[in-house]
Design a protein around this motif. Sequence first.
Motif, mmCIF file in Angstrom:
data_model
loop_
_atom_site.group_PDB
_atom_site.id
_atom_site.type_symbol
_atom_site.label_atom_id
_atom_site.label_comp_id
_atom_site.label_asym_id
_atom_site.label_seq_id
_atom_site.Cartn_x
_atom_site.Cartn_y
_atom_site.Cartn_z
ATOM 1 N N MET A 73 0.905 -1.227 0.030
ATOM 2 C CA MET A 73 -0.177 0.053 -0.087
ATOM 3 C C MET A 73 0.960 1.307 0.043
ATOM 4 O O MET A 73 0.541 2.230 -0.821
ATOM 5 N N ASP A 74 2.166 1.288 0.640
ATOM 6 C CA ASP A 74 2.979 2.386 0.663
ATOM 7 C C ASP A 74 3.540 2.787 -0.411
ATOM 8 O O ASP A 74 3.428 3.817 -1.052
ATOM 9 N N TYR A 75 3.839 1.455 -1.188
ATOM 10 C CA TYR A 75 4.342 1.716 -2.565
ATOM 11 C C TYR A 75 3.535 2.265 -3.492
ATOM 12 O O TYR A 75 3.897 3.001 -4.221
ATOM 13 N N LEU A 76 2.218 1.717 -3.504
ATOM 14 C CA LEU A 76 1.055 2.247 -4.453
ATOM 15 C C LEU A 76 1.105 3.725 -4.164
ATOM 16 O O LEU A 76 0.787 4.415 -5.108
ATOM 17 N N ALA A 77 0.764 3.946 -2.905
ATOM 18 C CA ALA A 77 0.626 5.434 -2.646
ATOM 19 C C ALA A 77 1.777 6.407 -3.131
ATOM 20 O O ALA A 77 1.400 7.636 -3.366
ATOM 21 N N LYS A 78 2.914 5.887 -2.889
ATOM 22 C CA LYS A 78 4.188 6.715 -3.501
ATOM 23 C C LYS A 78 4.065 6.803 -5.119
ATOM 24 O O LYS A 78 4.311 8.004 -5.319
ATOM 25 N N ARG A 79 3.670 5.947 -5.802
ATOM 26 C CA ARG A 79 3.535 6.039 -7.081
ATOM 27 C C ARG A 79 2.421 7.000 -7.463
ATOM 28 O O ARG A 79 2.578 7.969 -8.168
ATOM 29 N N LEU A 80 1.446 6.872 -6.920
ATOM 30 C CA LEU A 80 0.215 7.762 -7.022
ATOM 31 C C LEU A 80 0.387 8.873 -6.793
ATOM 32 O O LEU A 80 -0.279 10.151 -7.412
ATOM 33 N N ASP A 81 1.083 9.500 -5.672
ATOM 34 C CA ASP A 81 1.507 10.682 -5.284
ATOM 35 C C ASP A 81 2.069 11.320 -6.347
ATOM 36 O O ASP A 81 2.142 12.761 -6.049
ATOM 37 N N SER A 82 2.972 11.094 -7.112
ATOM 38 C CA SER A 82 3.429 11.417 -8.381
ATOM 39 C C SER A 82 2.640 12.138 -9.355
ATOM 40 O O SER A 82 3.183 12.698 -10.507
ATOM 41 N N PHE A 83 1.540 11.467 -9.264
ATOM 42 C CA PHE A 83 0.464 11.627 -10.515
ATOM 43 C C PHE A 83 -0.016 13.093 -10.748
ATOM 44 O O PHE A 83 -0.444 13.696 -9.665
ATOM 45 N N ASP A 84 -0.240 13.542 -11.861
ATOM 46 C CA ASP A 84 -0.862 14.738 -12.099
ATOM 47 C C ASP A 84 -2.416 14.400 -12.235
ATOM 48 O O ASP A 84 -2.599 13.479 -12.238
ATOM 49 N N THR A 85 -3.099 15.584 -12.480
ATOM 50 C CA THR A 85 -4.594 15.201 -12.431
ATOM 51 C C THR A 85 -4.987 14.434 -13.788
ATOM 52 O O THR A 85 -5.805 13.499 -13.425
ATOM 53 N N GLN A 86 -4.151 14.610 -14.965
ATOM 54 C CA GLN A 86 -4.519 13.811 -16.047
ATOM 55 C C GLN A 86 -4.186 12.243 -15.716
ATOM 56 O O GLN A 86 -4.920 11.377 -16.309
ATOM 57 N N GLU A 87 -3.219 11.994 -15.243
ATOM 58 C CA GLU A 87 -2.486 10.756 -14.709
ATOM 59 C C GLU A 87 -3.595 10.087 -13.888
ATOM 60 O O GLU A 87 -3.820 8.994 -14.023
ATOM 61 N N LYS A 88 -3.977 10.913 -12.732
ATOM 62 C CA LYS A 88 -5.085 10.529 -11.905
ATOM 63 C C LYS A 88 -6.263 9.971 -12.627
ATOM 64 O O LYS A 88 -6.731 8.634 -12.235
ATOM 65 N N ALA A 89 -6.643 10.673 -13.578
ATOM 66 C CA ALA A 89 -7.908 10.275 -14.289
ATOM 67 C C ALA A 89 -7.468 8.979 -15.016
ATOM 68 O O ALA A 89 -8.226 7.982 -15.206
#
Length: 402
Positions: A73-89
Amino acid sequence: MIQTVVSNASAPEYGQATISFPIREEDYPSVVNMLQRMGLGNPLERDCRVDEVIGDWPILKRLEKVAINLDEMDYLAKRLDSFDTQEKAKFQAAAVKYGLFDMRYLIDLTFCCQETTVITDFSDLEKVGRRHYLDVNGGSASREELENVDGYETALLIGDGDGTITPYGVIYDNGMQLRPVYDGQNFPLYQDRDSVFLLGLSHKSELSMNSATTWVFLPASAQRLGRALERSGFEGTDDLHIRLSESMAPNEIDSRLDVEHESLNDLNQLASAIVLLDDAQRVKLGAVVQMANPRSATEMTALAQNLGLFDFVPGIHSPREYGEFMIRESGHFDLDDDLAPFIDYEAYGQKQINAEGGVFNDQGYIAFRGENRGDNIIKELMKQASAELQGHLQTRLHFKGR
């Protein structure tokens, strides 16, 4: 930031714990200890039942009522933390399109979801088309390329593909393949914070078989390192092969450091000492290392922790320069400029060098202020460090006895 409320499904009497992901490095030991008190936090198992996910990632709600592993979960959150708005979508829409619920596949998705196109607003087709052009070309293009793109026509062609409507936009996969990047044990290389050393760990017994690599960033907490080793199946240090992949240490340290013959703990101690130094102090450390010529990570750590015992003047490379520095800039003298032409800077500089036992090297002038100014600099520092450690232990025993 993603907040996750977890509990022990087998022992609900332990209550709940709320963990913020990604976990700050300084908080990691306390989080692990908290979970261990609840009978959770096994490095290998998914033993934390998710009661609630709080944050701006609604797709992660699908993790509720299932068990997760803390480090996954920590690794996934680190990856997602770097995403911009478009990558998030893109990530959230792709998770819906491919029906992903398992943590392993969600981690894999963070490495390839950028290849998709997700349209959240159809009002500006020119912008939609240009963004799609970037998506299918690896996310980059020259200014000239973009100027030649007819965004409107490109947007109209997107409709020829099979789009999937999701709560996060209409997604076109552009032929994306969900590649197996995470093997369920060794996390793919991803640097989310500054570090002194990036090390690759592998099993000595499996080197000829192209064994998987465990990546660690130093300095790190003892808990972080211990769990990383356990997760990767290292049963002892004898089977540990270490290689240095990247370093932010002074070059003088890198050129002398033989990581394959150092312990992981000693390397971590060295990184912990270096990370506390600013840029000027790291330059000074390089000069000190050149002077003292340490032969191990432990000796380098002693030098890094005792920089105050050295005088350092950067950019000075001759007795005359040092003499002029001492008289003009050190503040020890009140110089009359009329007398300056008559001062023998070189003679004075040499006199000071002889008295201080200083030397010149690539970085400047360096002198040790300890008692032994010969070849015993490191021995003196190590003796001092040992004495301080013994004093600390005796103090602890004294208070414990009381």
